[in-house]
Design a protein around this motif. Structure first.
Motif, PDB file in Angstrom:
ATOM      1  N   THR A 150       0.787  -1.172  -0.014  1.00  0.00           N
ATOM      2  CA  THR A 150      -0.046   0.164   0.069  1.00  0.00           C
ATOM      3  C   THR A 150       0.915   1.607   0.042  1.00  0.00           C
ATOM      4  O   THR A 150       1.725   1.407   0.707  1.00  0.00           O
ATOM      5  N   THR A 151       0.560   1.974  -0.954  1.00  0.00           N
ATOM      6  CA  THR A 151       1.449   3.352  -0.888  1.00  0.00           C
ATOM      7  C   THR A 151       0.635   4.370  -0.189  1.00  0.00           C
ATOM      8  O   THR A 151      -0.192   5.044  -0.240  1.00  0.00           O
ATOM      9  N   PRO A 152       1.381   4.755   1.028  1.00  0.00           N
ATOM     10  CA  PRO A 152       0.682   5.672   1.857  1.00  0.00           C
ATOM     11  C   PRO A 152       0.759   7.236   1.517  1.00  0.00           C
ATOM     12  O   PRO A 152      -0.064   7.907   2.068  1.00  0.00           O
ATOM     13  N   LEU A 153       1.608   7.694   0.603  1.00  0.00           N
ATOM     14  CA  LEU A 153       1.583   9.130  -0.068  1.00  0.00           C
ATOM     15  C   LEU A 153       0.078   9.458  -0.348  1.00  0.00           C
ATOM     16  O   LEU A 153      -0.223  10.500   0.078  1.00  0.00           O
ATOM     17  N   GLY A 154      -0.686   8.752  -1.141  1.00  0.00           N
ATOM     18  CA  GLY A 154      -2.047   9.137  -1.574  1.00  0.00           C
ATOM     19  C   GLY A 154      -2.957   9.211  -0.379  1.00  0.00           C
ATOM     20  O   GLY A 154      -3.575  10.467  -0.280  1.00  0.00           O
ATOM     21  N   TYR A 155      -2.656   8.546   0.636  1.00  0.00           N
ATOM     22  CA  TYR A 155      -3.767   8.367   1.879  1.00  0.00           C
ATOM     23  C   TYR A 155      -3.472   9.761   2.874  1.00  0.00           C
ATOM     24  O   TYR A 155      -4.236  10.247   3.222  1.00  0.00           O
ATOM     25  N   ARG A 156      -2.017   9.917   2.842  1.00  0.00           N
ATOM     26  CA  ARG A 156      -1.386  11.098   3.502  1.00  0.00           C
ATOM     27  C   ARG A 156      -1.790  12.276   2.944  1.00  0.00           C
ATOM     28  O   ARG A 156      -2.257  13.591   3.772  1.00  0.00           O
ATOM     29  N   LEU A 157      -1.841  12.520   1.879  1.00  0.00           N
ATOM     30  CA  LEU A 157      -2.046  13.797   0.894  1.00  0.00           C
ATOM     31  C   LEU A 157      -3.549  14.029   1.054  1.00  0.00           C
ATOM     32  O   LEU A 157      -3.791  15.212   1.336  1.00  0.00           O
ATOM     33  N   MET A 158      -4.380  13.056   1.180  1.00  0.00           N
ATOM     34  CA  MET A 158      -5.806  13.175   1.300  1.00  0.00           C
ATOM     35  C   MET A 158      -6.211  13.736   2.327  1.00  0.00           C
ATOM     36  O   MET A 158      -7.024  14.537   2.690  1.00  0.00           O
ATOM     37  N   ALA A 159      -5.507  13.177   3.517  1.00  0.00           N
ATOM     38  CA  ALA A 159      -5.864  13.602   4.982  1.00  0.00           C
ATOM     39  C   ALA A 159      -5.376  14.777   5.039  1.00  0.00           C
ATOM     40  O   ALA A 159      -6.143  15.836   5.852  1.00  0.00           O
ATOM     41  N   TYR A 160      -4.246  15.530   4.474  1.00  0.00           N
ATOM     42  CA  TYR A 160      -3.729  16.653   4.684  1.00  0.00           C
ATOM     43  C   TYR A 160      -4.560  17.537   4.139  1.00  0.00           C
ATOM     44  O   TYR A 160      -5.023  18.624   4.635  1.00  0.00           O
ATOM     45  N   VAL A 161      -5.032  17.456   2.864  1.00  0.00           N
ATOM     46  CA  VAL A 161      -5.994  18.360   2.044  1.00  0.00           C
ATOM     47  C   VAL A 161      -7.378  18.276   2.765  1.00  0.00           C
ATOM     48  O   VAL A 161      -7.976  19.528   2.836  1.00  0.00           O
ATOM     49  N   LEU A 162      -7.945  17.373   3.085  1.00  0.00           N
ATOM     50  CA  LEU A 162      -9.013  17.458   4.082  1.00  0.00           C
ATOM     51  C   LEU A 162      -8.920  18.342   5.273  1.00  0.00           C
ATOM     52  O   LEU A 162      -9.787  18.965   5.451  1.00  0.00           O
ATOM     53  N   SER A 163      -7.902  18.026   6.038  1.00  0.00           N
ATOM     54  CA  SER A 163      -7.668  18.914   7.236  1.00  0.00           C
ATOM     55  C   SER A 163      -7.437  20.422   6.826  1.00  0.00           C
ATOM     56  O   SER A 163      -7.925  21.081   7.371  1.00  0.00           O
ATOM     57  N   ALA A 164      -6.770  20.646   5.542  1.00  0.00           N
ATOM     58  CA  ALA A 164      -6.752  22.070   5.114  1.00  0.00           C
ATOM     59  C   ALA A 164      -8.137  22.570   4.907  1.00  0.00           C
ATOM     60  O   ALA A 164      -8.375  23.690   5.132  1.00  0.00           O
ATOM     61  N   GLU A 165      -9.139  21.736   4.222  1.00  0.00           N
ATOM     62  CA  GLU A 165     -10.463  22.363   3.808  1.00  0.00           C
ATOM     63  C   GLU A 165     -11.040  22.592   5.088  1.00  0.00           C
ATOM     64  O   GLU A 165     -11.743  23.526   5.093  1.00  0.00           O
ATOM     65  N   LEU A 166     -11.230  21.912   6.090  1.00  0.00           N
ATOM     66  CA  LEU A 166     -11.755  22.196   7.394  1.00  0.00           C
ATOM     67  C   LEU A 166     -11.428  23.603   8.005  1.00  0.00           C
ATOM     68  O   LEU A 166     -11.980  24.270   8.843  1.00  0.00           O
ATOM     69  N   CYS A 167      -9.779  23.809   8.054  1.00  0.00           N
ATOM     70  CA  CYS A 167      -9.453  25.077   8.474  1.00  0.00           C
ATOM     71  C   CYS A 167      -9.824  26.104   7.666  1.00  0.00           C
ATOM     72  O   CYS A 167     -10.251  27.145   8.132  1.00  0.00           O
ATOM     73  N   ALA A 168      -9.932  25.932   6.127  1.00  0.00           N
ATOM     74  CA  ALA A 168     -10.434  27.045   5.293  1.00  0.00           C
ATOM     75  C   ALA A 168     -11.838  27.321   5.710  1.00  0.00           C
ATOM     76  O   ALA A 168     -12.369  28.423   5.481  1.00  0.00           O
ATOM     77  N   LEU A 169     -12.658  26.337   5.972  1.00  0.00           N
ATOM     78  CA  LEU A 169     -14.304  26.382   6.516  1.00  0.00           C
ATOM     79  C   LEU A 169     -14.128  27.120   7.693  1.00  0.00           C
ATOM     80  O   LEU A 169     -14.938  28.200   7.796  1.00  0.00           O
ATOM     81  N   ALA A 170     -13.004  27.219   8.456  1.00  0.00           N
ATOM     82  CA  ALA A 170     -13.220  27.876   9.692  1.00  0.00           C
ATOM     83  C   ALA A 170     -12.728  29.138   9.338  1.00  0.00           C
ATOM     84  O   ALA A 170     -13.585  30.044  10.135  1.00  0.00           O
ATOM     85  N   GLY A 171     -12.068  29.447   8.412  1.00  0.00           N
ATOM     86  CA  GLY A 171     -11.678  30.833   8.114  1.00  0.00           C
ATOM     87  C   GLY A 171     -12.955  31.519   7.473  1.00  0.00           C
ATOM     88  O   GLY A 171     -13.141  32.827   7.667  1.00  0.00           O
ATOM     89  N   PHE A 172     -13.754  30.921   6.706  1.00  0.00           N
ATOM     90  CA  PHE A 172     -14.948  31.345   6.072  1.00  0.00           C
ATOM     91  C   PHE A 172     -15.927  31.891   6.979  1.00  0.00           C
ATOM     92  O   PHE A 172     -16.175  32.992   7.028  1.00  0.00           O
TER      93      PHE A 172
END
Length: 321
Positions: A211-233
């Protein structure tokens, strides 16, 4: 006679009951503010919910993914500036603002994540910090959007009769926070969450089993960023303002403290950490101008002696509560 407790009753553990109690109390905040004519209470708890949402987002990357990002406040600023810049040009549609927040954050977080995730440890921390500071100075340099003085928002996100309603904004924040926790609970308990947690422990072993972990970690990073941006909204609509200060490295440090204070790797811990941090800050500011001298040692002691944070005190697991 069988005296064992039914499964559905046994499932109502202390963390679950406390979570329900916390949300019930938060739901009653507008009622209390109305009865006591205390708009400051509603404003303060709205701010708590904003940073609780951001801390929950960071917790996905930090608590479950082992990604110590020192640049997640950048996404709070991006979310706020999406609202401010769109309003600056006369676009006040709330739906448009949300779409801009999601799209712009994804366009920034994906390449930033790809670059940062090629490293690990202190290198990951320094890259996220450097890239966040780059966006901070970019915002400072954009004089047409206020520069270091920030950009006032004259047209808040338009959502019909709810526009400009502090109670409506608070309830929307609370609903969004609750929905985010439910979403992350499902994500964490899924195969995705299992691989993410395994990657935080030993990415090489995950790679070794195919299993290549990079894709999973990148998806987690982007999702966490989206929640922070929603907080900024929400922060932009709460304060009617967007400022480069939202992106400062100190703001990212405070987010990390909130996660650790509540309990990294626990679902509700960041909410408790954000509330504890901001309420303690508010109390100490009322006592002395030198409140940071007191707050610093208090936080250090809590983190040192409560390794699982405030939420961990009640025995909440690090996988789904």
């Amino acid at each position: 006679m069988n005296t064992s407790m039914p499964r559905h009753a046994a499932g109502l553990s202390l963390p679950v009951l406390l979570t329900v109690l916390i949300f019930v109390l938060l739901l009653l905040v507008p009622v209390y503010a109305s009865l006591t004519d205390s708009p400051y209470v509603l404003l303060q708890f709205s701010r708590i919910l904003v940073f609780a949402l951001a801390a929950v987002g960071l917790n996905l990357a930090l608590g479950y993914g082992g990604l110590v990002s020192f640049g997640h406040a950048m996404y709070i600023g991006i979310g706020a500036y999406c609202v401010a810049v769109a309003s600056h040009y006369g676009a006040d549609s709330g739906v448009l603002h949300l779409l801009l927040v999601v799209l712009v954050t994804a366009l920034v977080a994906a390449p930033v994540g790809l670059i940062a995730l090629r490293t690990h440890g202190i290198a990951f921390i320094m890259i996220t910090l450097a890239l966040a500071q780059m966006f901070y100075f970019l915002a400072v340099g954009l004089k047409q959007y206020g520069g270091d003085e920030g950009l006032p928002i004259r047209q808040l996100s338009h959502f019909g009769t709810l526009t400009g309603s502090h109670v409506g904004l608070y309830l929307a924040l609370l609903a969004c926070l609750g929905g985010s926790l439910l979403l992350l609970r499902r994500v964490i308990r899924s195969r995705f969450g299992l691989i993410l947690r395994a990657s935080s422990m030993d990415a090489r072993r995950v790679q070794a089993v195919g299993t290549t972990p990079l894709g999973y970690r990148l998806m987690a990073y982007v999702l966490s960023a989206e929640l922070c941006a929603l907080a900024g909204f929400f922060l932009a609509n709460l304060t009617s303002f967007a400022s480069p200060a939202y992106m400062a490295w100190t703001a990212s440090g405070e987010l990390i403290i909130m996660v650790l204070l509540g309990g990294a790797g626990t679902l509700v811990g960041p909410v408790v950490g954000a509330a504890g941090f901001l309420l303690l800050e508010d109390v100490l500011k009322g006592l002395t101008d030198h409140w940071m001298i007191i707050m610093g040692p208090v936080i250090v002691l809590i983190v040192l002696f409560l390794r699982n944070g405030l939420w961990g005190m009640i025995g909440a697991s690090k996988e789904g509560r």
